[in-house]
Design an enzyme around this catalytic site. Structure first.
Site, PDB file in Angstrom:
ATOM      1  N   GLU A   1       1.886   7.495  22.943  1.00  0.00           N
ATOM      2  CA  GLU A   1       0.963   8.346  23.700  1.00  0.00           C
ATOM      3  C   GLU A   1       1.748   9.254  24.622  1.00  0.00           C
ATOM      4  O   GLU A   1       2.749   8.838  25.195  1.00  0.00           O
ATOM      5  CB  GLU A   1      -0.003   7.467  24.506  1.00  0.00           C
ATOM      6  CG  GLU A   1      -0.891   8.202  25.465  1.00  0.00           C
ATOM      7  CD  GLU A   1      -1.774   9.210  24.773  1.00  0.00           C
ATOM      8  OE1 GLU A   1      -1.544  10.403  24.985  1.00  0.00           O
ATOM      9  OE2 GLU A   1      -2.679   8.813  24.030  1.00  0.00           O
TER      10      GLU A   1
ATOM     11  N   CYS B   1     -11.437  17.094  16.727  1.00  0.00           N
ATOM     12  CA  CYS B   1     -12.637  17.770  17.219  1.00  0.00           C
ATOM     13  C   CYS B   1     -12.511  19.278  17.049  1.00  0.00           C
ATOM     14  O   CYS B   1     -13.442  20.017  17.365  1.00  0.00           O
ATOM     15  CB  CYS B   1     -12.898  17.420  18.685  1.00  0.00           C
ATOM     16  SG  CYS B   1     -11.652  18.044  19.813  1.00  0.00           S
TER      17      CYS B   1
ATOM     18  N   GLU C   1     -16.862  16.377  15.417  1.00  0.00           N
ATOM     19  CA  GLU C   1     -15.654  15.594  15.164  1.00  0.00           C
ATOM     20  C   GLU C   1     -15.544  15.382  13.653  1.00  0.00           C
ATOM     21  O   GLU C   1     -16.478  14.878  13.027  1.00  0.00           O
ATOM     22  CB  GLU C   1     -15.745  14.234  15.872  1.00  0.00           C
ATOM     23  CG  GLU C   1     -14.431  13.543  16.022  1.00  0.00           C
ATOM     24  CD  GLU C   1     -13.759  13.783  17.351  1.00  0.00           C
ATOM     25  OE1 GLU C   1     -12.612  13.380  17.522  1.00  0.00           O
ATOM     26  OE2 GLU C   1     -14.394  14.401  18.235  1.00  0.00           O
TER      27      GLU C   1
END
Length: 478
Positions: free
Chosen positions: A387, A425, A471
């Site tokens: 991340e 998205c 999405e």
């Protein structure tokens, strides 16, 4: 429950969060069967750290793809979209159109349509995206067209279980309202480029829940009482800036207030923080029943916790959300799907599409607080991820899950990865380049030695009712 072995890597980005494009809000799930011996921990860590330095696809690679027009989509389409967006944001100044109507038309342009018609509009939008991908792949000499000119079958849009008030996070600005009041808390109509920004209260927006509107109204009351000015333009001074409200289905509420310190000393800052805490714990703001109240001093448009720490003034350091029977911890700037009910539907579908088994190693890429990884944890032998937001990584460790970002080339070159779920998205943006990089012919000269993927199935999920956004889950196999 027997939990899989897991590691969590972090690649912090030392720059303003606002620099990250919206199209980076993606997730990648890679399934490897019986592949644990092929993925030494240190080797994978090095590979992912290297790839995190190259978050965008290689321009050299793209320019080498046959039929690739470098002006598309980055120049021509971006310019066209900017003009279209500009018109949409400035074009609601019609005679007789109130400021509230202008805002609702800008933020939730589909609100007038019955929900089934909204889903049809979104289906057509996703269909065009898949047609574009098929055309781009054809230019590379790859014939993937299916009926309707699509690159793969497209299922109907999966509806959101909650249509109104679904957002669990809202950001409110402070600026001059329609009446000229500089301490109006709401959302912007107009653009800074056109110098016609007006801040309009969001009380009438259907996608924002009542609790968020209540906190925004109380914050406006507080800054009205404050002798300090709002910070509209940094160089003009002022202090009070935006408000972020986060809520969970468990009934918890977090408020984060951004403040420009200007030339204030520590004693003056401490006074303002004390007044803010008193207002929301003992004064009129007590009605908000905040679980967490945060304060961030920031001299930038937006910045991360690493650049300017979030200071807890009251309550608990985290709020908690439950998804599919699992509990997740959320920090002030951690990523979490804005539609919790919609996220549950999305993650259930991802479970089925992954076809994960007991011998599966799951690479959960760009997963924020680890929600997708945890929803599959009981089905797989191992989860690995990275991340870029350090606080999200801390939350993911607490959640016993994983995170990461942009590993397109590494995924392509890892022969053990046969199945890939790409969740975006904004599939028409930078994600389109990733699709092409995953599917283009092998080119060892460009470090693409692996067998290309092929799009197999596309499923849109309506995570944002009343808006044009969707999405898209795109399944790639090889």
């Amino acid at each position: 429950m027997s939990w899989p072995q897991a590691w969590c890597f972090s690649q912090p980005i030392s720059r303003c969060v606002a620099d990250v494009p919206l199209s980076w809000t993606v997730g990648l799930l890679c399934c490897l069967r019986g592949a644990a011996p092929l993925l030494p921990t240190m080797a994978l860590s090095r590979a992912l750290r290297l790839l995190c330095r190259h978050l965008r696809p290689s321009s050299a690679l793209l320019s080498s793809l046959p039929g690739w027009d470098r002006s598309l989509p980055t120049e021509k389409k971006t310019a066209a979209k900017w003009k279209e967006k500009k018109k949409s944001r400035e074009g609601f100044s019609l005679p007789g159109c109130s400021w509230e109507e202008r805002l609702v038309n800008m933020v939730t342009p589909l609100w007038r349509l019955p929900y089934q018609e909204q889903l049809q509009v979104k289906y057509e939008s996703q269909r065009k995206i898949l047609q574009t991908l098929a055309s781009r792949l054809e230019e590379l000499g790859i014939d993937v067209q299916k009926p309707g000119g699509l690159c793969c079958p497209l299922r109907p849009v999966v509806p959101s279980p909650v249509i109104n008030g679904y957002r669990n996070k809202s950001t409110f600005s402070v600026n001059r309202g329609p009446d000229g009041n500089p301490k109006t808390v709401g959302l912007y109509v107009g653009t800074g480029r056109a110098r016609n920004i007006v801040c309009v209260k969001a009380n009438h927006l259907e996608n924002i829940p009542p609790k968020h509107k209540q906190v925004a109204q109380c914050y406006e009351e507080f800054i009205h009482r404050s002798p300090l000015d709002p910070c509209i333009l940094f160089h003009e001074g002022g202090h009070w800036r935006e408000l972020v409200v986060r809520t969970t289905s468990c009934g918890q509420t977090m408020a984060i207030i951004t403040f420009h310190p200007q030339e204030l000393g520590q004693e003056a800052l401490a006074t303002q923080k004390a007044l803010l805490k008193e207002f929301f714990t003992c004064g009129p703001g007590r009605v908000c029943d905040l679980t967490s109240l945060y304060f961030q001093e920031s001299t930038m448009t937006r910045c991360s916790h690493e650049q300017s720490p979030f200071q807890l003034l009251h309550g608990q350091p985290h709020i908690f959300e439950e998804v599919l029977g699992l509990k997740f911890r959320i920090s002030p700037d951690a990523f979490f799907q804005v539609n919790t009910g919609g996220a549950e539907v999305l993650y259930q579908a991802v479970r089925e599409l992954s076809q994960a088994g007991g011998d599966t190693v799951l690479l959960d890429i760009c997963c924020g607080t680890g929600t997708i990884g945890l929803s599959l944890a009981h089905k797989v032998s191992k989860i690995i991820g990275i991340e870029v937001v350090e606080k999200a990584t801390e939350d993911a460790r607490w959640n016993a899950a994983f995170n990461d970002y942009r590993v397109v080339r590494a995924i392509r070159n890892c022969k053990s990865i046969r199945r890939l779920l790409y969740i975006s998205c904004k599939p028409e943006g930078e994600a389109m380049r990733n699709f092409l990089e995953l599917c283009c012919p092998s080119d060892p000269g460009k470090k693409l030695a692996g067998e290309p993927f092929a799009p197999t199935l596309a499923i849109p999920f309506d995570m944002f009712p009343h808006t044009v956004h969707c999405e898209l889950v795109l399944l790639f196999t090889r």
